[in-house]
Enzyme design. Structure first.
Site, PDB file in Angstrom:
ATOM      1  N   GLU A   1       3.749  -6.767   1.919  1.00  0.00           N
ATOM      2  CA  GLU A   1       3.371  -7.110   0.536  1.00  0.00           C
ATOM      3  C   GLU A   1       3.448  -5.884  -0.374  1.00  0.00           C
ATOM      4  OE1 GLU A   1      -0.650  -8.510   0.930  1.00  0.00           O
ATOM      5  OE2 GLU A   1      -0.094 -10.249   2.141  1.00  0.00           O
TER       6      GLU A   1
ATOM      7  N   TYR B   1       1.406  -1.530 -12.299  1.00  0.00           N
ATOM      8  CA  TYR B   1       0.051  -1.562 -12.829  1.00  0.00           C
ATOM      9  C   TYR B   1      -0.018  -0.911 -14.212  1.00  0.00           C
ATOM     10  CZ  TYR B   1      -0.635  -2.650  -7.913  1.00  0.00           C
ATOM     11  OH  TYR B   1      -0.536  -3.208  -6.672  1.00  0.00           O
TER      12      TYR B   1
ATOM     13  N   CYS C   1     -10.396   3.922 -29.936  1.00  0.00           N
ATOM     14  CA  CYS C   1     -11.664   4.582 -30.233  1.00  0.00           C
ATOM     15  C   CYS C   1     -12.540   4.740 -29.000  1.00  0.00           C
ATOM     16  CB  CYS C   1     -12.400   3.797 -31.310  1.00  0.00           C
ATOM     17  SG  CYS C   1     -11.373   3.616 -32.755  1.00  0.00           S
ATOM     18  N   GLU C   2     -12.107   5.554 -28.074  1.00  0.00           N
ATOM     19  CA  GLU C   2     -12.868   5.873 -26.866  1.00  0.00           C
ATOM     20  C   GLU C   2     -12.441   7.264 -26.424  1.00  0.00           C
ATOM     21  OE1 GLU C   2     -14.167   3.639 -23.973  1.00  0.00           O
ATOM     22  OE2 GLU C   2     -13.774   1.671 -24.859  1.00  0.00           O
TER      23      GLU C   2
ATOM     24  N   GLY D   1       0.761  -1.244   0.000  1.00  0.00           N
ATOM     25  CA  GLY D   1       0.000   0.000   0.000  1.00  0.00           C
ATOM     26  C   GLY D   1       0.788   1.288   0.000  1.00  0.00           C
TER      27      GLY D   1
ATOM     28  N   ARG E   1       3.462  -1.545  -5.721  1.00  0.00           N
ATOM     29  CA  ARG E   1       3.738  -0.288  -6.418  1.00  0.00           C
ATOM     30  C   ARG E   1       5.061   0.357  -5.986  1.00  0.00           C
ATOM     31  NH1 ARG E   1      -0.587   2.974  -8.033  1.00  0.00           N
ATOM     32  NH2 ARG E   1      -1.819   1.886  -6.468  1.00  0.00           N
TER      33      ARG E   1
HETATM   34  N1  LLP Z   1      -1.521  -7.043  -1.037  1.00  0.00           N
HETATM   35  C1  LLP Z   1      -2.794  -7.142  -1.457  1.00  0.00           C
HETATM   36  C2  LLP Z   1      -3.671  -8.124  -0.820  1.00  0.00           C
HETATM   37  C3  LLP Z   1      -3.259  -6.321  -2.485  1.00  0.00           C
HETATM   38  O1  LLP Z   1      -4.518  -6.411  -2.875  1.00  0.00           O
HETATM   39  C4  LLP Z   1      -2.386  -5.374  -3.086  1.00  0.00           C
HETATM   40  C5  LLP Z   1      -2.838  -4.516  -4.179  1.00  0.00           C
HETATM   41  C6  LLP Z   1      -1.052  -5.328  -2.633  1.00  0.00           C
HETATM   42  C7  LLP Z   1      -0.660  -6.165  -1.605  1.00  0.00           C
HETATM   43  C8  LLP Z   1      -0.042  -4.386  -3.216  1.00  0.00           C
HETATM   44  O2  LLP Z   1      -0.402  -3.066  -2.984  1.00  0.00           O
HETATM   45  P1  LLP Z   1       0.596  -1.872  -3.397  1.00  0.00           P
HETATM   46  O3  LLP Z   1       1.822  -1.977  -2.517  1.00  0.00           O
HETATM   47  O4  LLP Z   1       0.924  -2.043  -4.820  1.00  0.00           O
HETATM   48  O5  LLP Z   1      -0.182  -0.650  -3.139  1.00  0.00           O
HETATM   49  N2  LLP Z   1      -4.361  -1.129 -10.167  1.00  0.00           N
HETATM   50  C9  LLP Z   1      -4.328  -0.147  -9.107  1.00  0.00           C
HETATM   51  C10 LLP Z   1      -3.796  -0.731  -7.812  1.00  0.00           C
HETATM   52  C11 LLP Z   1      -4.520  -1.957  -7.345  1.00  0.00           C
HETATM   53  C12 LLP Z   1      -3.966  -2.520  -6.079  1.00  0.00           C
HETATM   54  C13 LLP Z   1      -4.552  -3.859  -5.794  1.00  0.00           C
HETATM   55  N3  LLP Z   1      -4.032  -4.509  -4.639  1.00  0.00           N
HETATM   56  C14 LLP Z   1      -3.536   1.054  -9.586  1.00  0.00           C
HETATM   57  O6  LLP Z   1      -3.069   1.055 -10.716  1.00  0.00           O
HETATM   58  O7  LLP Z   1      -3.402   2.033  -8.846  1.00  0.00           O
END
Ligand code: LLP
Length: 424
Positions: free
Chosen positions: A278, A380, A352-353, A243, A281
């Site tokens: 975890e 992502y 085309c959007e 996160g 990003r």
């Molecule tokens: N753990 C779980 C259970 C998750 O669902 C996620 C992300 C992460 C870890 C990793 O989170 P991060 O460190 O990347 O914030 N597509 C969206 C982001 C979707 C995140 C989904 N879950 C975007 O492009 O902003």
């Protein structure tokens, strides 16, 4: 560390000019930096080290952020574990040399086949998100003669204050076991013959810039861990999810890993449990960019459009979340002609959007044929790319010092319909 620097041939990543990458591999093309990936991982590792917690921590890279084998392999070499959400991600991690016993398996809807293959691979833990999933997992584990290692993903009901599509820790979200129901589910899980209780997990959302909600979630989780211990259920690890946000706009800095993690780590100091994180990003987002070329300039009455060869199918974040990515010119002077004047452009793709945009209102001096770099696209980006409009997915290149490595070939058009058939 900034991903790009200005060199004599325009913007470069490490020691390689982006114009050389475009000349060799074409556009659109994702470009990553090995050094930047390593630095992002080191920021986590060093923070854990500084808090004396490294030897009891596992950094599980969230594969969904970018699942290219070369990237997974680099993190495996650095000692990372992996957070997966599908059988496909499990197969990728194993193919990239990741160790099964460092994998945690998240997600609200694991199929029985996915459970079976993860059990057979011998993963570290399943992050279970519902009572039904627990029963199904126990049943599958029994059928293959194993005990499933389990954490319950609890939903701490904390407002992560991020985009609603990527906020996961509120009661209204589909994710996790309701906080109030978690204790009883642990008691039940402890009685299941094919379940081995290992830990607890929570993940409240993504692109979090304020450390307070994560620290608040940690507080709630720790209180539950202590309550369980008092009832004789001892957990081995605490997984606080991912996160941590990154800087997307030049003028909107994100906290350093050390500052973001400190309040959370302060709450974990002196405890006996192992720790799992975890991050997705924050390990890859600012280690990648999307290189694209201006196809057409289209001045209009109300808006001026710069149509580039990348589109929403390559980078979906602007269309889907109205997300901002900085867009910069690769060459210091406008193109070869040197005669463009700066204008406010809508940077759009050929799809085309009307939602197919990569950036609104960008002040750029452009000529057709110019190269642009769409920054902060390592997370992502390619992972969410599609073939919409029958567009082959972009090539991916990893820069390592002065070397460029093609880590994914550009898709060929024939591959796009290779699995389809017409009626006899
Ligand atoms: N753990 C779980 C259970 C998750 O669902 C996620 C992300 C992460 C870890 C990793 O989170 P991060 O460190 O990347 O914030 N597509 C969206 C982001 C979707 C995140 C989904 N879950 C975007 O492009 O902003």
């Amino acid at each position: 560390m900034s991903l790009t620097a200005m060199g004599k041939n325009g913007l470069q990543v490490e020691s390689v000019a982006l114009s050389d990458i475009a000349a060799r591999f074409g556009t659109p093309c994702y470009v990553y930096s090995r050094a930047a990936l390593g630095a992002a991982y080191a920021a986590y590792r060093d923070t854990l080290l500084a808090h004396g917690m490294l030897d009891r921590s596992l950094i599980c890279y969230a594969v969904k952020a970018n699942s290219n084998l070369a990237i997974l392999n680099l993190f495996a070499r650095l000692g990372a574990g992996f957070d997966i959400v599908s059988g496909g991600e499990l197969a990728r991690v194993l193919a990239a040399g990741g160790k099964a016993d460092r994998i945690v398996f998240s997600g609200v809807g694991k199929s029985r086949a996915e459970m079976r293959s993860a059990l057979e691979a011998g993963i570290h833990c399943f992050n279970v998100e519902s009572a039904s999933e627990l029963d199904q997992l126990s049943e599958v584990a029994g059928s293959v003669g194993r005990r499933a290692p389990v954490s319950l993903r609890v939903n701490p009901d904390v407002d992560a204050k991020t985009h609603p599509y990527i906020s996961t820790g509120l009661k209204s979200a589909k994710f996790g076991v309701a906080f109030g129901a978690a204790f009883d589910l642990y008691v039940r899980a402890a009685s299941l013959p094919h379940v081995a209780l290992k830990g607890i997990d929570c993940h409240i959302g993504s692109q979090l810039l304020d450390p307070a909600p994560a620290a608040e979630a940690a507080d709630k989780v720790l209180a539950l861990v202590d309550r369980l211990a008092a009832a004789g259920i001892l957990l081995e690890h605490i997984d606080l999810g991912g996160g941590m946000g990154i800087q997307y706009r030049g003028d909107e800095p994100a906290p350093a890993a050390s500052d973001y993690l400190a309040p959370m780590l302060a709450k974990l100091a002196g405890r006996r449990e192992k720790l799992v994180f975890e991050p997705g990003r924050s390990l890859v987002g600012n280690a990648g960019l999307l290189l694209t070329r201006v196809e057409v300039l289209k001045p209009g009455e109300e808006k001026h459009f710069a149509v580039v060869d990348a589109a929403m199918n390559d980078l979906m974040r602007p269309a889907l979340y109205d997300a901002w990515h900085d867009i910069v010119k690769v060459m210091p002077e406008p193109g070869d002609k040197g005669n463009a004047t700066a204008m406010t452009y809508e940077v759009v793709g050929p799809v085309c959007e009307s939602g197919d945009f990569l950036g609104h209102d960008r002040e750029l001096a452009l000529n057709e044929g110019d190269l642009l770099a769409i920054l902060s696209a390592g997370a992502y980006g390619m992972a969410m790319a599609s073939n919409y409009n029958s567009r082959p997915r972009a090539a991916e290149v990893m820069i390592d010092g002065a070397s460029m490595h093609l880590i994914r070939r550009r898709e060929e058009i024939s591959q796009l319909f290779a699995l389809e058939s017409i009626l006899p």
